[in-house]
Design a protein around this motif. Structure first.
Motif, short mmCIF file in Angstrom:
data_model
loop_
_atom_site.label_atom_id
_atom_site.label_comp_id
_atom_site.label_asym_id
_atom_site.label_seq_id
_atom_site.Cartn_x
_atom_site.Cartn_y
_atom_site.Cartn_z
N LYS A 93 -31.43 -22.83 -40.24
CA LYS A 93 -31.56 -22.29 -38.89
C LYS A 93 -30.68 -21.06 -38.76
O LYS A 93 -29.53 -21.07 -39.22
N VAL A 94 -31.21 -20.02 -38.14
CA VAL A 94 -30.45 -18.81 -37.87
C VAL A 94 -30.78 -18.35 -36.46
O VAL A 94 -31.95 -18.32 -36.06
N ARG A 95 -29.76 -17.97 -35.73
CA ARG A 95 -29.95 -17.38 -34.40
C ARG A 95 -28.99 -16.21 -34.26
O ARG A 95 -27.91 -16.19 -34.85
N PHE A 96 -29.39 -15.22 -33.46
CA PHE A 96 -28.57 -14.04 -33.18
C PHE A 96 -28.31 -13.97 -31.67
O PHE A 96 -28.97 -13.20 -30.96
N PRO A 97 -27.36 -14.75 -31.16
CA PRO A 97 -27.15 -14.84 -29.70
C PRO A 97 -26.62 -13.57 -29.05
O PRO A 97 -26.78 -13.40 -27.84
N ASN A 98 -25.99 -12.68 -29.83
CA ASN A 98 -25.35 -11.52 -29.22
C ASN A 98 -25.43 -10.33 -30.18
O ASN A 98 -25.18 -10.49 -31.37
N PRO A 99 -25.77 -9.14 -29.68
CA PRO A 99 -25.82 -7.97 -30.57
C PRO A 99 -24.43 -7.52 -30.99
O PRO A 99 -23.45 -7.70 -30.26
N ILE A 132 -17.66 -12.01 -32.78
CA ILE A 132 -17.36 -10.62 -32.45
C ILE A 132 -16.03 -10.62 -31.72
O ILE A 132 -15.85 -11.36 -30.75
N GLU A 133 -15.12 -9.80 -32.19
CA GLU A 133 -13.79 -9.76 -31.58
C GLU A 133 -13.89 -9.45 -30.09
O GLU A 133 -14.55 -8.49 -29.68
N GLY A 134 -13.27 -10.30 -29.27
CA GLY A 134 -13.22 -10.09 -27.83
C GLY A 134 -14.48 -10.49 -27.08
O GLY A 134 -14.59 -10.24 -25.88
N VAL A 135 -15.44 -11.10 -27.75
CA VAL A 135 -16.71 -11.49 -27.13
C VAL A 135 -16.87 -13.00 -27.26
O VAL A 135 -16.68 -13.56 -28.34
N ALA A 136 -17.24 -13.66 -26.16
CA ALA A 136 -17.33 -15.13 -26.16
C ALA A 136 -18.49 -15.64 -27.01
O ALA A 136 -18.33 -16.60 -27.77
N LYS A 137 -19.67 -15.02 -26.90
CA LYS A 137 -20.84 -15.49 -27.65
C LYS A 137 -20.84 -14.90 -29.06
O LYS A 137 -20.58 -13.70 -29.22
N PRO A 138 -21.17 -15.71 -30.06
CA PRO A 138 -21.19 -15.18 -31.42
C PRO A 138 -22.36 -14.23 -31.67
O PRO A 138 -23.36 -14.26 -30.95
N ALA A 139 -22.23 -13.45 -32.72
CA ALA A 139 -23.31 -12.55 -33.14
C ALA A 139 -24.39 -13.32 -33.88
O ALA A 139 -25.57 -13.01 -33.78
#
Length: 150
Positions: A93-99, A132-139
């Motif tokens: 499984k792969v997801r990209f929740p945040n750019p 991602i540094e400083g971002v709650a949702k992962p890339a």
């Protein structure tokens, strides 16, 4: 960095966090090089001027570029110093929740999902999160599978 020297030691670590890699800055050159290698020249990745007015206010890394960083970042997290070959078997499984915006810093975090017997040896599942540094949702979140041949 965590080093596993036996398959028994690896199996005993099932469910454990293996740690995180160092931070890596995603620059435009890396994005452009990935675009050249894959033929994916979508403007949100490579057109710096046009992307300023786009949905992210600048260029963003390809999702598959982010995923492709796992081998490089993963070697900073743990090492399998066990006998036999290690083969990528796939991704469940792969997801990209945040750019990942150009200039962002990312790192990989790994958890050992499990180790099971298969005819060729062992099959290891890893749960990854690329932060991602400083971002709650992962890339990127991914579950990868590795065959450990014996």
């Amino acid at each position: 960095m965590r080093v596993f020297t036996s398959l028994d030691e690896l199996e005993a670590a099932t469910g454990e966090s293996l740690g995180s890699s160092d931070w890596l800055t995603i620059d435009q050159q890396r994005i452009d090089t990935f675009a050249e290698a894959t033929g994916d020249h979508q403007w949100i990745h490579v057109d710096v001027e046009r992307s300023k007015d786009g949905p992210f206010g600048g260029t963003v890394a390809h999702g598959y570029l982010t995923l492709s960083l796992l081998p490089m970042l993963g070697q900073q997290v743990f090492s399998l110093d066990t006998p036999g070959a290690k083969l990528n078997y796939g991704v469940n499984k792969v997801r990209f929740p945040n750019p990942v915006l150009v200039g962002s810093r990312v790192r990989a975090h790994a958890e050992l999902g499990g180790v099971v017997d298969v005819p060729a040896g062992k099959q290891m599942t890893l749960k990854w999160s690329i932060e991602i540094e400083g971002v709650a949702k992962p890339a990127c979140v991914a579950e990868t599978v590795v065959l450990l041949l014996t």
